[in-house]
Design a protein around this motif. Structure first.
Motif, PDB file in Angstrom:
ATOM      1  N   ASN A  10       0.694  -1.285   0.119  1.00  0.00           N
ATOM      2  CA  ASN A  10       0.109  -0.081   0.103  1.00  0.00           C
ATOM      3  C   ASN A  10       0.957   1.212  -0.069  1.00  0.00           C
ATOM      4  OD1 ASN A  10       1.054   0.044   2.524  1.00  0.00           O
ATOM      5  ND2 ASN A  10      -0.938   0.186   3.622  1.00  0.00           N
ATOM      6  N   ARG A  11       2.087   0.976  -0.531  1.00  0.00           N
ATOM      7  CA  ARG A  11       2.944   2.544  -0.229  1.00  0.00           C
ATOM      8  C   ARG A  11       2.412   3.519  -1.334  1.00  0.00           C
ATOM      9  NH1 ARG A  11       7.507  -1.082  -3.073  1.00  0.00           N
ATOM     10  NH2 ARG A  11       8.025  -1.584  -0.837  1.00  0.00           N
ATOM     11  N   ARG A  14      -0.473   5.116   0.610  1.00  0.00           N
ATOM     12  CA  ARG A  14       0.286   6.181   1.561  1.00  0.00           C
ATOM     13  C   ARG A  14       0.881   7.239   1.113  1.00  0.00           C
ATOM     14  NH1 ARG A  14       0.876   3.858   6.716  1.00  0.00           N
ATOM     15  NH2 ARG A  14       2.783   5.308   7.047  1.00  0.00           N
ATOM     16  N   GLU A  19       1.423  10.199   3.843  1.00  0.00           N
ATOM     17  CA  GLU A  19       2.015   9.593   4.817  1.00  0.00           C
ATOM     18  C   GLU A  19       3.414   9.073   4.683  1.00  0.00           C
ATOM     19  OE1 GLU A  19      -2.519   7.777   5.904  1.00  0.00           O
ATOM     20  OE2 GLU A  19      -0.943   6.383   5.508  1.00  0.00           O
ATOM     21  N   VAL A  21       6.509   6.678   3.785  1.00  0.00           N
ATOM     22  CA  VAL A  21       6.789   5.267   2.979  1.00  0.00           C
ATOM     23  C   VAL A  21       7.978   4.763   3.315  1.00  0.00           C
ATOM     24  CG1 VAL A  21       4.565   5.704   1.308  1.00  0.00           C
ATOM     25  CG2 VAL A  21       7.033   6.770   0.951  1.00  0.00           C
TER      26      VAL A  21
END
Ligand code: 1CP
Length: 359
Positions: A10-11, A14, A19, A21
């Motif tokens: 899910n990078r 993110r 968010e 990573v």
């Protein structure tokens, strides 16, 4: 995050949310296509639209670049013109040309006859493909649609265009008709993107590829309000909303203001300048010149690193090209780029430090 039984990388999501990573995420616009011999082989038997209408095959083609290149997101294999057919306009995708309309859209009656269609009824195969992929992909799936200006340009010109004369004259001389066309296109595409998210897409990208042909004031007066409405409608879904076009350096601030949560940048605008324009509340995606993939690997690597340094100056960055992969690109070059992006230390993203602190 999980898709079916698979742990999902899910990078990409993110980074879209700004968010921290572990690695810089990377995917490529037009990552499924002619550069891949396996795709060319499939195209000997099936047309592009055949592939789109065949969920199992379409899911396979969508997945190919994930397995071959190791990218951090998949993009639905389709074309921006697929929903134009569902709105009631016939077209063909012609080899070495692109979309060609059976009859261009020019009159008030033409606009009145366009349908804001129901995706489940008109394009069930797209949603079936997405449902299939959402349960099996090891990375998030990006759904997409064309932006209203770009779709209007194909519909009004009748095909690809250099200067968009008919489109811009309609926009300037008949703003009343233009407004009706933009309303229908933006409503239909918002509904289409919403259906894609409900079927399992984790993010959406609006490809308004040719919107950069407009002046800033024309964009603000004749396109931005519709993008803003589309993005406001889609914001309720809580997924990243990527807005992209080429030649849009002067429009980037407006893209962020219109409600994009990720702004796509072409290769002409350096990412640090793009960041100054969009502020810190959105993520950036881009922007390696697709032609640099034809340079020798050592030269390509320097280009990739320059983009990475500028992109990772602030949190919220997804590596991509500044436009689509060109059909004659060497697959091995794309594989190298993914490896270099994944081995780059994303200092600002993990530590949130400034350029000065890092120096
Ligand atoms: O069969 C083929 O290989 C023909 C080439 C091709 C491909 C691979 C066309 C015709 N469409 C597609 C698929 C496609 N189109 C994808 C696949 C998903 C991916 O891997 O990225 C996507 C995202 C699109 C979107 C699209 N179609 C855009 C926006 C992106 C961009 O490149 O600016 C546009 C402008 C189109 C129109 C279109 N369809 C096809 C062509 C050659 C064109 C461009 C024509 C022109 O230059 O005006």
């Amino acid at each position: 995050m999980r898709n079916g039984d698979f742990a999902v990388n899910n990078r990409f999501l993110r980074a879209c949310r700004r968010e921290p990573v572990d690695r810089v995420p990377v995917w490529f616009m037009r990552q499924a296509g002619r550069y891949d011999p396996e795709y060319r082989h499939i195209r000997e038997t099936y047309t592009l639209l055949d592939i789109c209408r065949e969920p199992e095959l379409c899911a396979r083609v969508t997945r190919m670049p994930v397995d071959k290149l190791g990218v951090d997101a998949a993009i639905l294999f389709s074309d921006i013109m697929v929903p134009v057919g569902a709105m009631g306009m016939s077209f063909s995708l012609q080899e070495h040309v692109g979309p060609v309309m059976e009859r261009p859209l020019r009159t008030e009656e033409d606009i009145a006859s366009l349908r804001v269609f129901e995706p489940e009824e008109e394009l069930p195969f797209v949603l079936e493909t997405i449902r299939h992929l959402a349960n099996t992909l090891p990375v998030p799936l990006i759904g997409f649609a064309g932006g209203p200006f770009t779709l209007a340009s194909y519909m009004v010109e009748g095909g690809p265009s250099r200067d968009y004369v008919h489109t811009k004259v309609l926009m300037l001389a008949r703003p009343d008709l233009w407004g009706r066309l933009m309303s229908k296109l933006s409503q239909a595409m918002a509904r289409y993107l919403r259906a894609q998210v409900q079927a399992g897409a984790s993010a959406v990208q609006i490809f308004d590829s040719w919107v950069g042909s407009l002046s800033v004031h024309a964009f603000r007066a004749h396109v931005k309000p519709y993008i803003q409405a589309m993005l406001a409608d889609l914001a309720q879904l809580g997924v990243p909303l990527i807005y992209f076009g080429v030649h849009t350096g002067e429009l980037l601030a407006d893209f962020a203001e219109a409600g994009a949560t990720v702004v796509g940048v072409d290769w002409r605008t350096p990412l640090d300048r793009a960041r100054q324009r969009v502020g810190t509340s959105v993520a950036l995606q881009g922007n390696l010149d697709p032609v640099s993939l034809f340079a020798p690997p050592d030269v390509l690597r320097r280009e990739v690193e320059t983009v990475l340094w500028l992109g990772t100056e602030s949190p919220g960055y997804i590596f991509n090209l500044g436009h689509g992969v060109k059909p004659t690109t060497d697959l091995a070059q794309l594989q190298r780029v993914v490896e270099w992006v994944h081995t780059f230390e994303p200092k600002a993203q993990t530590a949130h430090c400034t350029k000065e602190e890092r120096a």
